[in-house]
Design an enzyme around this catalytic site. Structure first.
Site, PDB file in Angstrom:
ATOM      1  N   ASP A 115       0.933  -1.185   0.005  1.00  0.00           N
ATOM      2  CA  ASP A 115       0.043   0.076   0.069  1.00  0.00           C
ATOM      3  C   ASP A 115       0.808   1.275  -0.186  1.00  0.00           C
ATOM      4  O   ASP A 115       0.614   2.194  -0.694  1.00  0.00           O
ATOM      5  CB  ASP A 115      -0.825   0.039   1.059  1.00  0.00           C
ATOM      6  CG  ASP A 115      -1.535  -1.370   1.271  1.00  0.00           C
ATOM      7  OD1 ASP A 115      -2.340  -1.713   0.457  1.00  0.00           O
ATOM      8  OD2 ASP A 115      -1.537  -2.265   2.341  1.00  0.00           O
ATOM      9  N   HIS A 136      -4.470  -3.437   6.320  1.00  0.00           N
ATOM     10  CA  HIS A 136      -4.302  -3.595   4.873  1.00  0.00           C
ATOM     11  C   HIS A 136      -5.774  -3.852   4.286  1.00  0.00           C
ATOM     12  O   HIS A 136      -5.967  -5.178   4.347  1.00  0.00           O
ATOM     13  CB  HIS A 136      -3.425  -4.798   4.711  1.00  0.00           C
ATOM     14  CG  HIS A 136      -3.195  -5.259   3.150  1.00  0.00           C
ATOM     15  ND1 HIS A 136      -2.864  -4.456   2.078  1.00  0.00           N
ATOM     16  CD2 HIS A 136      -3.672  -6.556   2.874  1.00  0.00           C
ATOM     17  CE1 HIS A 136      -3.048  -5.198   1.173  1.00  0.00           C
ATOM     18  NE2 HIS A 136      -3.371  -6.323   1.201  1.00  0.00           N
TER      19      HIS A 136
END
Ligand code: NAI
Length: 328
Positions: free
Chosen positions: A161, A189
């Site tokens: 990410d 996440h």
């Protein structure tokens, strides 16, 4: 020459495993002077074990000078024996008609067993990275199931990410990714994560000023980073693998070898700072030195950030509540 270290990788015959193992064996994760012994775990089913055998044959065929040994097994206690590093990639994928709750429970079973095995046989200094989803909660479960290991040895992968956010900012501003510092991805996440550029600099300039487009930041950038995994599945037909493996390499390399003061994002058990309850596996900014991560402390949290950070926290707490009964 350095003594070899033991690196356990689960889900070794899967897509991420295939993009990961060769890079570990070539020295990209722990350095070009660090021999490794790969200890690979796959499911105890013929197809998975045969595929693992094939991967091991290919590893052999690379004649990597740093590959000092290999173990392929279906037994977590063999895979984790004296392991110095563990990359927990294997997880149960969501099947047709499967509820989110069932997925959590199925994965809880796996990570309870693997946490117990780590507790029983791994090096006391092991560094664990959980990649398999739901990564934060799986890491939390493994940590809870390994009470004799230090909690700070358990981390979850937010680095993909983080890297996705860097590249989006690079293409928006036309500046190179390595000119960026101090980016953060807070939380889980999952699409609820919060990529925060308030403290970031791009080629020395404050990121909000360099981007100079708050509407883009809030309405395009944040959701785009959050939904990038789904966009990859849509395009490729299967989920991110090479980029996930790359992020795992980045995470472990930085943890082991240090970041030279650079901030990176890691999912780590909270120390209670930033209003995140202690123990929650949550993405935060860290720097790494001497094989340890240190949280970046004292950052101001404004109202927008508080709301985003609480939203992703709430999701994590729901995940934890969903599996608590299994942890005894
Ligand atoms: P895959 O399905 O290609 O491979 C997974 C492998 O794990 C399979 O070979 C399977 O046999 C094995 N496996 C399943 N349960 C296991 C167990 N209990 N012990 C040992 N091996 C086991 O999946 P892929 O693409 O490699 O992804 C793996 C995981 O990583 C998935 O959960 C995926 O959602 C997650 N992921 C996480 C990312 C992150 O940023 N944290 C990014 C991309 C994927």
């Amino acid at each position: 020459a350095k003594a070899p270290v033991r690196v356990a990788v689960t889900g070794a015959a899967g897509q991420i495993g295939y993009a990961l193992l060769f890079r570990i064996a070539s020295g990209e994760m722990l350095g070009k002077d660090q021999p490794v012994i790969l200890q690979m775990l796959e499911l105890p089913i013929d197809k998975a074990q045969a595929a693992l055998k094939g991967v091991m044959m290919e590893l052999e065929d690379c004649a990597f000078p740093l590959l000092a040994g290999m173990v392929g097994t279906a037994d977590p206690k063999v895979a984790f024996k004296d392991a110095d590093y563990a990359l927990l990639v294997g997880a149960k994928p969501r099947g047709p008609g499967m509820e989110r709750k069932d997925l959590l429970m199925e994965n809880a079973k796996i990570f309870i067993e693997q946490g117990k095995a780590l507790d029983a046989v791994a090096s006391r200094n092991i560094k664990v990275l959980v990649v398999g989803n739901p990564a934060n909660t799986n890491a939390w479960i493994a940590m809870k199931s390994a009470p004799s290991l230090p909690k700070e040895n358990f981390t979850a992968m937010l680095r993909l990410d983080h890297n996705r956010a860097l590249s989006q900012l690079a293409s928006k501003t036309g500046k190179p990714v390595d000119s960026m510092e101090k980016l953060i991805v807070w939380g889980n996440h999952s699409p609820t994560m919060y990529p925060d550029y308030r403290f970031a600099t791009i080629a020395g300039q404050a990121a909000p000023a360099a981007v100079n487009d708050d509407a883009w930041y809030k309405n395009e950038f944040i959701p785009k980073v959050g939904k990038r995994g789904a966009a990859i599945i849509e395009a490729r037909g299967v989920s991110s693998a090479a980029s996930a493996a790359n992020a795992a390499i980045d995470h472990m390399r930085d943890w082991a070898l240090g970041t030279n003061g650079k901030w990176v994002t890691m999912g780590v058990p909270s120390d209670g700072s930033y209003g995140i309850p202690e123990g929650t596996l949550y993405g935060v900014p860290v720097t790494c030195v001497g094989g340890k991560y240190q949280r970046v402390t004292g950052l101001a949290i404004d109202d927008f950030s508080r709301q985003k950070m609480d939203f992703t926290l709430k999701e994590l707490q729901e995940e934890q509540d969903g599996v608590k009964s299994m942890l005894g």
